[in-house]
Design an enzyme around this catalytic site. Structure first.
Site, mmCIF file in Angstrom:
data_model
loop_
_atom_site.group_PDB
_atom_site.id
_atom_site.type_symbol
_atom_site.label_atom_id
_atom_site.label_comp_id
_atom_site.label_asym_id
_atom_site.label_seq_id
_atom_site.Cartn_x
_atom_site.Cartn_y
_atom_site.Cartn_z
ATOM 1 N N LYS A 38 0.850 -1.191 0.000
ATOM 2 C CA LYS A 38 0.000 0.000 0.000
ATOM 3 C C LYS A 38 0.879 1.232 0.000
ATOM 4 O O LYS A 38 1.995 1.209 0.524
ATOM 5 C CB LYS A 38 -0.847 0.013 1.281
ATOM 6 C CG LYS A 38 -2.090 0.846 1.187
ATOM 7 C CD LYS A 38 -3.218 0.073 0.546
ATOM 8 C CE LYS A 38 -4.468 0.905 0.390
ATOM 9 N NZ LYS A 38 -5.568 0.147 -0.201
ATOM 10 N N VAL A 59 -19.861 0.365 -5.364
ATOM 11 C CA VAL A 59 -20.075 -1.001 -4.891
ATOM 12 C C VAL A 59 -21.563 -1.258 -4.629
ATOM 13 O O VAL A 59 -22.137 -2.232 -5.110
ATOM 14 C CB VAL A 59 -19.250 -1.255 -3.595
ATOM 15 C CG1 VAL A 59 -19.605 -2.595 -2.979
ATOM 16 C CG2 VAL A 59 -17.758 -1.174 -3.895
ATOM 17 N N GLY A 60 -22.186 -0.364 -3.865
ATOM 18 C CA GLY A 60 -23.562 -0.572 -3.431
ATOM 19 C C GLY A 60 -24.559 -0.670 -4.571
ATOM 20 O O GLY A 60 -25.427 -1.542 -4.585
ATOM 21 N N GLY A 100 -22.970 3.730 -3.712
ATOM 22 C CA GLY A 100 -21.932 4.188 -4.645
ATOM 23 C C GLY A 100 -21.559 3.079 -5.615
ATOM 24 O O GLY A 100 -22.396 2.240 -5.961
ATOM 25 N N GLY A 138 -24.742 2.979 1.606
ATOM 26 C CA GLY A 138 -23.728 3.478 0.674
ATOM 27 C C GLY A 138 -24.060 3.060 -0.743
ATOM 28 O O GLY A 138 -23.714 1.962 -1.177
HETATM 29 P P1 NAD Z 1 -18.086 5.339 -3.581
HETATM 30 O O1 NAD Z 1 -17.431 6.587 -3.149
HETATM 31 O O2 NAD Z 1 -18.406 5.112 -5.012
HETATM 32 O O3 NAD Z 1 -19.471 5.160 -2.782
HETATM 33 C C1 NAD Z 1 -19.591 5.334 -1.411
HETATM 34 C C2 NAD Z 1 -21.047 5.667 -1.100
HETATM 35 O O4 NAD Z 1 -21.205 5.693 0.302
HETATM 36 C C3 NAD Z 1 -21.494 7.049 -1.619
HETATM 37 O O5 NAD Z 1 -22.785 6.919 -2.163
HETATM 38 C C4 NAD Z 1 -21.528 7.911 -0.354
HETATM 39 O O6 NAD Z 1 -22.503 8.934 -0.430
HETATM 40 C C5 NAD Z 1 -21.924 6.868 0.668
HETATM 41 N N1 NAD Z 1 -21.574 7.187 2.047
HETATM 42 C C6 NAD Z 1 -20.455 7.764 2.532
HETATM 43 N N2 NAD Z 1 -20.520 7.842 3.877
HETATM 44 C C7 NAD Z 1 -21.703 7.280 4.224
HETATM 45 C C8 NAD Z 1 -22.353 7.020 5.458
HETATM 46 N N3 NAD Z 1 -21.783 7.345 6.608
HETATM 47 N N4 NAD Z 1 -23.575 6.432 5.441
HETATM 48 C C9 NAD Z 1 -24.158 6.071 4.277
HETATM 49 N N5 NAD Z 1 -23.584 6.273 3.082
HETATM 50 C C10 NAD Z 1 -22.375 6.866 3.054
HETATM 51 O O7 NAD Z 1 -17.160 4.164 -2.985
HETATM 52 P P2 NAD Z 1 -17.141 2.646 -3.431
HETATM 53 O O8 NAD Z 1 -16.096 2.447 -4.463
HETATM 54 O O9 NAD Z 1 -18.525 2.188 -3.663
HETATM 55 O O10 NAD Z 1 -16.567 1.968 -2.105
HETATM 56 C C11 NAD Z 1 -17.383 1.788 -0.965
HETATM 57 C C12 NAD Z 1 -16.592 0.999 0.065
HETATM 58 O O11 NAD Z 1 -16.211 -0.268 -0.462
HETATM 59 C C13 NAD Z 1 -15.286 1.672 0.502
HETATM 60 O O12 NAD Z 1 -15.084 1.336 1.866
HETATM 61 C C14 NAD Z 1 -14.231 0.970 -0.336
HETATM 62 O O13 NAD Z 1 -12.959 0.981 0.292
HETATM 63 C C15 NAD Z 1 -14.793 -0.437 -0.385
HETATM 64 N N6 NAD Z 1 -14.366 -1.234 -1.539
HETATM 65 C C16 NAD Z 1 -14.555 -0.776 -2.812
HETATM 66 C C17 NAD Z 1 -14.212 -1.583 -3.879
HETATM 67 C C18 NAD Z 1 -14.481 -1.157 -5.299
HETATM 68 O O14 NAD Z 1 -14.400 -2.015 -6.180
HETATM 69 N N7 NAD Z 1 -14.816 0.081 -5.570
HETATM 70 C C19 NAD Z 1 -13.632 -2.851 -3.657
HETATM 71 C C20 NAD Z 1 -13.454 -3.289 -2.342
HETATM 72 C C21 NAD Z 1 -13.833 -2.479 -1.281
#
Ligand code: NAD
Length: 378
Positions: free
Chosen positions: A78, A182-183, A180, A178
């Site tokens: 990292k 992933v969600g 975003g 969340g």
């Molecule tokens: P993203 O920024 O696209 O989405 C995050 C979402 O969470 C946004 O909609 C934001 O508004 C919301 N959010 C932030 N704080 C919040 C809270 N307290 N309550 C509710 N919603 C909240 O990020 P992402 O890429 O979807 O990643 C989400 C998580 O998954 C992160 O922890 C990331 O490290 C982890 N992750 C992502 C991936 C990937 O492929 N992108 C892979 C493994 C792990």
């Protein structure tokens, strides 16, 4: 390695801790290469103002475990860069080009994106030195957030895990914290499997409708820069109300430590599939089984993204990615939950043990970890 860092040293690493300082552009960064027994370390570059060597080490270690569990030919590493993730683009480019240049000969580390960096940042690094994953499609990259690699994996982890619960995925209700990258994809794929999204949240609020929410409409709202709470046909609640939603499956896909000792008892679910990294504190996670909540640990359930990134690095086609994510995530979820049940241990412990066994095995084939990674690693 500083004396301080030896506090963390154990049988796996960290192998190297490099502090990078380039005064001409005010670059301050840290690279931790944790373990390279399985191959050059792979892990993201995080930009944040409050990072530390310890955080970098913990993130690198979790990449060692995630990559080993996913059966990838990569160890864990990292980089953290001190700075505001929202700094002007020109400044970010300057910092990342300087960082790449400074780490030009550190072949034990492959650059990838994390908080504060994206595909464009990876393109700058490629331009400087190569040795990077998650490039823009125009440069041969596979856009993992566009295809929904992590959400796809989560939907399969959920499918396997329901066999260990008293309900079926078809017709199961689920909530996502969340909405975003992933969600939203997890919601899309789970809905296709017949589950019903009854609540979703983002940083601005929660939307709930026990009769079901339209996932495509929610995605459209987010594309327009709105909040899920603006969805018209549902109860609009505050951000953390998502924690209280009674459902079969609860998916954290936002931030670390969102479930802790103070709010664990508010959860009313049977299964948690962890999309975010470390969404539950250690103490709270240890009480989940007592509460009758089964969980699939983060690095087992959310490995889709890194599997996609590693496949890109090794020249795979975009079309092959989802099949591989499905196969690996399903198999690991099954292995972890079977082991947890048979040995009466937490899924987290089962997952850690499985990953550690794989790293130990890879280490047993090597004389030294520090020297000569061999020609196939360059
Ligand atoms: P993203 O920024 O696209 O989405 C995050 C979402 O969470 C946004 O909609 C934001 O508004 C919301 N959010 C932030 N704080 C919040 C809270 N307290 N309550 C509710 N919603 C909240 O990020 P992402 O890429 O979807 O990643 C989400 C998580 O998954 C992160 O922890 C990331 O490290 C982890 N992750 C992502 C991936 C990937 O492929 N992108 C892979 C493994 C792990």
């Amino acid at each position: 390695m500083s004396d301080n860092m030896f506090r963390f040293a154990d049988e796996f690493g960290p192998l190297k801790v490099i502090h990078v300082y380039e005064p001409s552009v005010n670059l301050k960064a840290i690279l931790v290469v944790d373990n390279i027994a399985k191959g050059p370390s792979l892990g993201g570059v995080r930009i944040a103002s409050d990072v530390s060597t310890e955080e970098c080490f913990r993130l690198a270690r979790s990449m060692t475990m995630k990559n080993a569990a996913a059966g990838l030919p990569h160890g864990g590493g990292k980089v953290v860069v001190y700075g505001d993730p929202k700094m002007p683009k020109a400044k970010k480019e300057q910092l990342l080009r300087a960082l790449a240049s400074a780490l030009r000969t550190e072949e034990s580390y492959v650059f990838a994106p994390d908080m504060g960096t994206n595909e464009e940042c990876m393109a700058w690094i490629r331009d400087e030195i190569g040795r990077v994953v998650a490039l823009p499609r125009e440069l041969g990259g596979i856009p993992l957030d566009e295809i929904g690699a992590t959400g796809w994996g989560l939907s399969h982890a959920a499918d396997v895990a329901t066999k260990y619960c008293d309900f079926e995925l078809t017709g199961a209700s689920f909530a996502i914290q969340g909405f975003g990258a992933v969600g939203k994809h997890a919601a899309r794929f789970l809905t296709k499997k017949g589950a019903v999204l009854i609540a979703a949240s983002d940083s601005c609020g929660t939307i709930k409708n026990t009769g079901g929410l339209d996932v495509n409409e929610l995605i459209q709202l987010k594309t327009q820069g709105k909040s899920v709470a603006d969805y018209p046909d549902g109860e609009s609640l505050d951000r953390d109300a998502i924690i209280d939603v009674a459902c079969d499956i609860w998916i954290p896909a936002a931030r670390p430590d969102v479930i802790n000792e103070d709010n664990l008892d508010r959860l009313k679910t049977k299964l948690m599939v962890q999309g975010a990294n470390i969404p539950v504190t250690h103490a709270a996670e240890n009480r989940m089984s007592q509460k009758g909540i089964l969980y699939v640990p983060d690095f087992i359930a959310n490995a889709g993204g890194v599997i996609c990134a590693a496949m890109e690095y090794h020249g795979a086609n975009e079309g092959a990615v989802l099949a591989s994510v499905e196969e690996k995530v399903r198999r690991n979820t099954e292995l972890v939950l079977t082991r947890a049940k048979a040995e009466n241990i937490e899924p987290r412990q089962a997952a850690n043990e499985m990953a550690m066994e794989r790293v130990r095995k890879a280490m047993s084939f090597r004389r030294f970890s520090t020297f000569s990674m061999g020609p196939h690693f360059t």
